[in-house]
Structure formats: structure tokens, C-alpha cells
Design a protein around this motif. Sequence first.
Motif, short mmCIF file in Angstrom:
data_model
loop_
_atom_site.label_atom_id
_atom_site.label_comp_id
_atom_site.label_asym_id
_atom_site.label_seq_id
_atom_site.Cartn_x
_atom_site.Cartn_y
_atom_site.Cartn_z
N GLU A 140 0.83 -1.21 0.00
CA GLU A 140 0.00 0.00 0.00
C GLU A 140 0.87 1.26 0.00
O GLU A 140 0.57 2.24 -0.69
CB GLU A 140 -0.92 0.00 1.22
N TYR A 141 1.96 1.21 0.78
CA TYR A 141 2.86 2.37 0.84
C TYR A 141 3.44 2.66 -0.54
O TYR A 141 3.48 3.83 -0.98
CB TYR A 141 3.98 2.09 1.84
N GLN A 142 3.91 1.63 -1.25
CA GLN A 142 4.47 1.83 -2.59
C GLN A 142 3.44 2.40 -3.55
O GLN A 142 3.76 3.25 -4.39
CB GLN A 142 4.99 0.50 -3.13
N GLU A 143 2.20 1.96 -3.41
CA GLU A 143 1.13 2.48 -4.27
C GLU A 143 0.93 3.97 -4.03
O GLU A 143 0.78 4.76 -4.98
CB GLU A 143 -0.16 1.71 -4.01
N LEU A 144 0.93 4.38 -2.76
CA LEU A 144 0.74 5.80 -2.43
C LEU A 144 1.91 6.64 -2.94
O LEU A 144 1.70 7.73 -3.49
CB LEU A 144 0.59 5.97 -0.92
N ILE A 145 3.14 6.16 -2.75
CA ILE A 145 4.31 6.91 -3.24
C ILE A 145 4.29 6.96 -4.77
O ILE A 145 4.60 8.02 -5.37
CB ILE A 145 5.62 6.27 -2.74
N GLY A 146 3.95 5.86 -5.41
CA GLY A 146 3.86 5.85 -6.87
C GLY A 146 2.86 6.87 -7.37
O GLY A 146 3.11 7.58 -8.35
N ARG A 147 1.72 6.97 -6.68
CA ARG A 147 0.70 7.96 -7.07
C ARG A 147 1.21 9.38 -6.83
O ARG A 147 0.95 10.28 -7.64
CB ARG A 147 -0.58 7.70 -6.27
N ALA A 148 1.95 9.56 -5.73
CA ALA A 148 2.50 10.90 -5.43
C ALA A 148 3.49 11.31 -6.53
O ALA A 148 3.45 12.46 -7.00
CB ALA A 148 3.20 10.88 -4.07
N LEU A 149 4.34 10.40 -6.94
CA LEU A 149 5.32 10.73 -7.98
C LEU A 149 4.63 10.96 -9.33
O LEU A 149 5.06 11.82 -10.12
CB LEU A 149 6.35 9.61 -8.09
N GLU A 150 3.58 10.21 -9.58
CA GLU A 150 2.82 10.41 -10.83
C GLU A 150 2.16 11.79 -10.83
O GLU A 150 2.22 12.51 -11.84
CB GLU A 150 1.77 9.31 -10.96
N ASN A 151 1.51 12.16 -9.73
CA ASN A 151 0.89 13.48 -9.64
C ASN A 151 1.93 14.59 -9.74
O ASN A 151 1.68 15.65 -10.33
CB ASN A 151 0.13 13.62 -8.32
N ASP A 152 3.10 14.35 -9.16
CA ASP A 152 4.16 15.36 -9.18
C ASP A 152 4.67 15.61 -10.59
O ASP A 152 5.24 16.67 -10.87
CB ASP A 152 5.32 14.89 -8.28
#
Length: 470
Positions: free
Chosen positions: A139-151
Motif C-alpha cells: 500500500e505504501y508503494q502504491e501511495l508513493i507511486g501515485r505521489a510521484l505520478e501526480n508530481d
Amino acid sequence: MAARAALRRRYWATVPARLRLLRAATVLLATALAALLFAAGLAATGTWDSVAGRDAPRTTSAADLDLALNDMDAQAANTLLSSGNAGKGRLQTPYEKAAGFYGDARREIGHDLRTLSVAAQGNRTDEKTVESLTDNFAEYQELIGRALENDGRVGGKPAALADYRRATDLLKSQLLPDSRKLVDSNDEAFNGEYRAARSMLSGRLAAVLALGLLLLAVLGVLQWYLARTFRRILNPGVLAATVCTLLTVILGSQLLSATSGHLRGARRDAFDSVVALSRARAIAYDANADESRYLLDPRRREQYARSYLAKSQELYGIEGATLTSYDSRLATTWQAYRADRHDLRFTGEFRRELDNITFPGERAAAEKTVDAYAVYQNDDRKIRTLIASGREREAVAFCISWEPGMSNEHFGAWMSALDRVTDINRAHFASSVRDGRSVVSGLLPWTVGLLLAAMALTALGLRPRLAEFR
């Protein structure tokens, strides 16, 4: 009564019967002593296999997992700090380094989780902890992946920050507590194995001494009986058997006591420091991440400042110190320690290491680590001063740059110093394991061989005397 008389005539009434009885007692005691030493040697070998192949690796894997989780989160924050607006205004070198370190940390976590999953088998509590870590890490990797995608989108910084905030909250509330639970659980399991092994060695040492003294006593009685009965001062065979037995007791005692000493050296002198220093490294990475979070998330700056101070106190605890007074108090207490090594007015992981200095070069390396830590602490105050004066971009560049004189370069120097202390203790742990194995493999064959020789020499020494009665 008739049976007793028959047994007495057979085993005690005649000289040959007495000699055979004493010979049988010698053989039985020697066989028992040989079996005891052989079993103790096998158990000691098993202990070293367990220490080197299971107990130490799973404890260090748990500590490495804690560190890698903190490093991954810090690098995610550094990536977001250095990326600019969808790449515009990007700090290229810090961005590339953060992305590389993020990937390294993610791979390390995957490796550590696999190692800990195997180590946890049979321990339901640890199995559940590893399962929880694995699920939460996904779940943590999914959240970070989404953060980097949004960034990566223009104007996507607020959404990226919201995702990152959720990820770091998951890290703080679930992942780090679970990883530290595994560190404690595996370290305590190692401690339990250590205490049991030392107790076993002490018990078997006492048994070896008791059996050895009893065997020497029987050989002494046999020598006395032969001298009295056959009017000879000494029987060469029995005398040689006595010497072999005495050497066996000495070598067997040395085997068990040296093994116990090497085990203590491996666990208490070396590995206790490895655990303390591994904890210190994980806390250091968490503190470093708090600096990046502080810069990335203005809404939570007060929270991350408090968290950073708490980590500093875990490493080098100074009662009553605040971020404003910590630097001066650190300098004062450290100067007092350098003047008098018994003056330890601080607590924390550095204190634990300085209280357990054992090996050549360890103290100097530990002191250099605290010196490097003090430099890094001064950098932190500079970052907060720049933020307070409105120079935010300058603060970010100073915090995440690896150029000489910048905060990350000083952090790397601190970690290198910490690694040198850890390497000294790891090397002595490996040396203790190696020496412990060598003691067993070197002495065990001699002890068993000497006992076999003692049995053979006793039989040869008695053979001419028994032949006189045929």
C-alpha cells in the motif's frame, strides 16, 4: 545370599576379578566422558551454525529493514523536493540521486522481507508481523507511486503532497512499529539462544570435570592396587592412561570454557554493539527524513521539528534540551566526555556504544562518529534558520545537495563514520565465530582420541598381570 556370594566371587573375591572390575569401570567412565565431550562438541558446532547462519542474520535483516524504510521515505521526499514543477526548475543531481537511492531502498526492503518471512516460520506472532509489513508496504508503494505520478503533472504538487502525507503516516503508524517489533523479537530470540547455550556449556563443563576426576580416581585406585598386590611401584600402561585422561580433562575443559568465552565475545562484546549501532543508523535515517518532510510539508513543520528532536534525543540524549539549546548542550557534554571518559552526561544509542567499547580502534571510531553527528546537527539549525528568513529554495538546496559542505554530504560522512564502528564490531563477531569453530574442530578429536588411548593403554597395562593367573 548364594547369588550375592557368587557375584562376589566372580567380581571381587579374587585378584583377577578385581582387576577386571577396575578395568571395566575405567572403560565405562572413559566411554561416558568421550560421549559427553562428543555431544558437547556437536552442540557447540550447532550453536555456531545457529548464531552465524540464523540468529545474527535475521536480527540484522530486521534492523536493515527499519533503516531501508526510513531511507525510502526520505528519498521519496527528496524526489518531490527536487523535482520542480513537472520538471521545470528541477535540481537535477539531487533528483537523480534521490531516485536511485529510492530504488535501492525498495529492493533492500524486498530482500529483507523475504529473509524475515523465512526466519519467522514457526513463530505465529512474527509471521503475522511480516504479513502485516508485506501488505502495508504494498500500500505504501502504491501511495508513493501515485505521489510521484501526480508530481509529474503541471500543478500536481498539492495532490502529490497529499499522497505522500498518507504514505508517511502509514510508515509511521504501521511499517516502522512492525519493523522495530521484529528487531526486538529477533534480538530477544538470539539472546535466548545465547543464554541457553552458555548454560549448556557451563553444565557440561561441570559434568566433564566430575567424570574426569572420577576416572582419574579409578585409575589412581587401580595403580595403587597393582602396586600393593604385585609389589611394583608403577604400571606403565595405567600411568600412560592416567596422563591421557588428565590431558583429556584439561583439553575438554579448555574446549568448553573457550567456546563459552568466544560465544560471549560474539554476542555481548560485538553483536550488542552491532544492534545498538544498527538502531542508531535507522534512527539517523529517520531524522534525515524528518528534515526533508519539514521542508516538503509546511503545514506539518512543527510536528516534524518535534519528531527530529525526539530522534536526536534517542541518539544522543540531553535532558531538557530543545532544538534551540541542543547544539550548545551537545558541545558542552561532549567536551566534558573528551576530558573525562567517565563523565557521560548523555544517554541514547551513542552512550550504549561508548559503554561497550571492547576492541582496538573502536573508541576512536565511535568518538569520530559523534564528532560527525555534531556537524550534521549544526547543518539542521542552518536549514531552519534559512526557512525562518524566507530563503526556502536555498534551504532545500542545502538540505538535499551532496556537494562538499552541504547537509547530505555531512550526513554521508556521519554514516561512513558510523559504518566504520559497526564494521569493527562485525569483524570481531565474525572472528569470534571463526575462533569458536576452530576451538571445537581443533580440540574435540584430541579429547576423544586421548580417551580411546587411555582405554587401550589400561587394557595393555593389565594384560601381563591378568596373564599371570591363567
